[in-house]
Design a protein around this motif. Sequence first.
Motif, PDB file in Angstrom:
ATOM      1  N   TRP A  34       6.678  -4.236  -3.094  1.00  0.00           N
ATOM      2  CA  TRP A  34       6.803  -5.798  -2.734  1.00  0.00           C
ATOM      3  C   TRP A  34       5.994  -6.094  -1.729  1.00  0.00           C
ATOM      4  CZ3 TRP A  34       8.860  -9.622  -5.442  1.00  0.00           C
ATOM      5  CH2 TRP A  34       9.700  -9.302  -6.526  1.00  0.00           C
ATOM      6  N   TYR A  35       5.303  -7.234  -1.891  1.00  0.00           N
ATOM      7  CA  TYR A  35       4.389  -7.947  -0.779  1.00  0.00           C
ATOM      8  C   TYR A  35       4.963  -9.451  -0.637  1.00  0.00           C
ATOM      9  CZ  TYR A  35       0.812  -4.113  -2.115  1.00  0.00           C
ATOM     10  OH  TYR A  35       0.148  -3.094  -2.193  1.00  0.00           O
ATOM     11  N   ARG A  36       4.505  -9.928   0.619  1.00  0.00           N
ATOM     12  CA  ARG A  36       4.472 -11.081   0.802  1.00  0.00           C
ATOM     13  C   ARG A  36       3.128 -11.545   1.067  1.00  0.00           C
ATOM     14  NH1 ARG A  36       7.787 -13.540   5.340  1.00  0.00           N
ATOM     15  NH2 ARG A  36       6.569 -15.314   5.428  1.00  0.00           N
ATOM     16  N   GLN A  37       2.647 -13.032   0.552  1.00  0.00           N
ATOM     17  CA  GLN A  37       1.357 -13.381   0.765  1.00  0.00           C
ATOM     18  C   GLN A  37       1.355 -14.705   1.526  1.00  0.00           C
ATOM     19  OE1 GLN A  37      -0.992 -14.342  -3.030  1.00  0.00           O
ATOM     20  NE2 GLN A  37      -2.759 -14.816  -1.998  1.00  0.00           N
ATOM     21  N   ASP A  38       0.750 -14.664   2.374  1.00  0.00           N
ATOM     22  CA  ASP A  38       0.576 -16.060   3.430  1.00  0.00           C
ATOM     23  C   ASP A  38      -0.603 -16.300   3.633  1.00  0.00           C
ATOM     24  OD1 ASP A  38       3.474 -14.343   4.623  1.00  0.00           O
ATOM     25  OD2 ASP A  38       3.801 -16.361   4.000  1.00  0.00           O
ATOM     26  N   PRO A  39      -0.988 -17.628   3.571  1.00  0.00           N
ATOM     27  CA  PRO A  39      -2.386 -18.124   3.867  1.00  0.00           C
ATOM     28  C   PRO A  39      -2.932 -17.546   5.265  1.00  0.00           C
ATOM     29  CG  PRO A  39      -1.134 -20.068   3.262  1.00  0.00           C
ATOM     30  CD  PRO A  39      -0.022 -18.914   3.337  1.00  0.00           C
ATOM     31  N   GLY A  40      -4.255 -16.882   5.020  1.00  0.00           N
ATOM     32  CA  GLY A  40      -4.703 -16.215   6.366  1.00  0.00           C
ATOM     33  C   GLY A  40      -4.468 -15.107   6.822  1.00  0.00           C
ATOM     34  N   LEU A  41      -3.381 -14.555   6.150  1.00  0.00           N
ATOM     35  CA  LEU A  41      -2.587 -13.079   6.457  1.00  0.00           C
ATOM     36  C   LEU A  41      -3.009 -12.127   5.259  1.00  0.00           C
ATOM     37  CD1 LEU A  41       0.653 -14.122   8.186  1.00  0.00           C
ATOM     38  CD2 LEU A  41      -1.496 -13.671   9.260  1.00  0.00           C
ATOM     39  N   GLY A  42      -3.200 -12.677   4.286  1.00  0.00           N
ATOM     40  CA  GLY A  42      -3.518 -11.834   3.140  1.00  0.00           C
ATOM     41  C   GLY A  42      -2.404 -11.110   2.520  1.00  0.00           C
ATOM     42  N   LEU A  43      -2.332  -9.879   1.895  1.00  0.00           N
ATOM     43  CA  LEU A  43      -0.954  -9.279   1.426  1.00  0.00           C
ATOM     44  C   LEU A  43      -0.386  -8.472   2.229  1.00  0.00           C
ATOM     45  CD1 LEU A  43      -2.386 -10.598  -1.314  1.00  0.00           C
ATOM     46  CD2 LEU A  43      -1.165  -8.806  -2.345  1.00  0.00           C
ATOM     47  N   ARG A  44       0.692  -8.533   2.707  1.00  0.00           N
ATOM     48  CA  ARG A  44       1.636  -7.688   3.599  1.00  0.00           C
ATOM     49  C   ARG A  44       2.636  -6.902   2.893  1.00  0.00           C
ATOM     50  NH1 ARG A  44       3.228 -11.218   8.586  1.00  0.00           N
ATOM     51  NH2 ARG A  44       3.555 -12.496   6.931  1.00  0.00           N
ATOM     52  N   LEU A  45       2.538  -5.626   3.069  1.00  0.00           N
ATOM     53  CA  LEU A  45       3.667  -4.760   2.134  1.00  0.00           C
ATOM     54  C   LEU A  45       4.995  -4.759   2.958  1.00  0.00           C
ATOM     55  CD1 LEU A  45       4.030  -2.587  -0.008  1.00  0.00           C
ATOM     56  CD2 LEU A  45       3.272  -0.739   1.579  1.00  0.00           C
ATOM     57  N   ILE A  46       5.959  -5.121   1.931  1.00  0.00           N
ATOM     58  CA  ILE A  46       7.264  -5.212   2.618  1.00  0.00           C
ATOM     59  C   ILE A  46       8.004  -3.806   2.552  1.00  0.00           C
ATOM     60  CG2 ILE A  46       9.463  -6.471   2.471  1.00  0.00           C
ATOM     61  CD1 ILE A  46       7.927  -8.894   1.284  1.00  0.00           C
ATOM     62  N   TYR A  47       8.152  -3.504   1.346  1.00  0.00           N
ATOM     63  CA  TYR A  47       8.802  -2.221   0.857  1.00  0.00           C
ATOM     64  C   TYR A  47       7.955  -1.626  -0.247  1.00  0.00           C
ATOM     65  CZ  TYR A  47      13.002  -1.795   3.629  1.00  0.00           C
ATOM     66  OH  TYR A  47      14.126  -1.909   4.646  1.00  0.00           O
ATOM     67  N   PHE A  48       8.060  -0.250  -0.663  1.00  0.00           N
ATOM     68  CA  PHE A  48       7.824   0.454  -1.856  1.00  0.00           C
ATOM     69  C   PHE A  48       8.597   1.433  -2.265  1.00  0.00           C
ATOM     70  CE2 PHE A  48       5.613   4.171  -0.028  1.00  0.00           C
ATOM     71  CZ  PHE A  48       5.431   3.673   1.315  1.00  0.00           C
ATOM     72  N   SER A  49       8.531   1.896  -3.499  1.00  0.00           N
ATOM     73  CA  SER A  49       9.420   2.870  -4.203  1.00  0.00           C
ATOM     74  C   SER A  49       8.364   4.070  -4.851  1.00  0.00           C
ATOM     75  CB  SER A  49      10.374   2.206  -4.955  1.00  0.00           C
ATOM     76  OG  SER A  49      11.114   3.270  -5.691  1.00  0.00           O
ATOM     77  N   TYR A  50       8.479   5.204  -4.423  1.00  0.00           N
ATOM     78  CA  TYR A  50       7.816   6.098  -5.479  1.00  0.00           C
ATOM     79  C   TYR A  50       8.654   6.624  -6.571  1.00  0.00           C
ATOM     80  CZ  TYR A  50       4.221   6.382  -1.999  1.00  0.00           C
ATOM     81  OH  TYR A  50       3.070   5.915  -1.073  1.00  0.00           O
TER      82      TYR A  50
END
Lengths: 115, 113
Positions: A34-50
């Motif tokens: 799961w990412y959140r995408q904000d203008p000027g910040l790109g994609l930032r990772l919130i959580y992930f699952s393997y």
Amino acid sequence: DVKVTQSSRYLVKRTGEKVFLECVQDMDHENMFWYRQDPGLGLRLIYFSYDVKMKEKGDIPEGYSVSREKKERFSLILESASTNQTSMYLCASTLGTSGRVDEQYFGPGTRLTVT
Amino acid sequence: AQTVTQSQPEMSVQEAETVTLSCTYDTSESNYYLFWYKQPPSRQMILVIRQEAYKQQNATENRFSVNFQKAAKSFSLKISDSQLGDTAMYFCAYGGATNKLIFGTGTLLAVQP
């Protein structure tokens, strides 16, 4: 073709509400993100699952939690939505091949507005 | 920690011309992958091209090619014969030992008719 779907394209919620964003992939991928995408910040990772029931925090986990009860489904939960969580949320999945970084397949995104 | 930098927030190119999008990264890892993703307006993000760091040959996919300079930690994307459908946000991404991707801030490319 891999298909990653997200439950809503647009969502409007009120401050303090509990919000669920759902993501489903149909290719038996091991890893989901799961990412959140904000203008000027790109994609930032919130959580992930393997793996099922396995989760790890990403770079910005505060205010979020996740659930992965089945391999194909990865849910993002906003326990008490706040206006600074207004953003585009992207889900992605990868095969999870050992020893290499696989291509990530993305969902269409959910544009969440918290008022 | 690894970082990815895209220094061009917006670019514009005329249809049929060539454009190059810049990306630099920082890492101490020796084995890694680099990606360019494309996000068209209101559409899903898709992979454009991938480069494995141990391969010296630059990756190409039809009109898309990269200039991978490992020593300089540079990974630029060249789009030849630009088409209106190339209008999109382009993200450079780094993938290393953790299997997570680190994304740059993106370059918004407008192809003008």
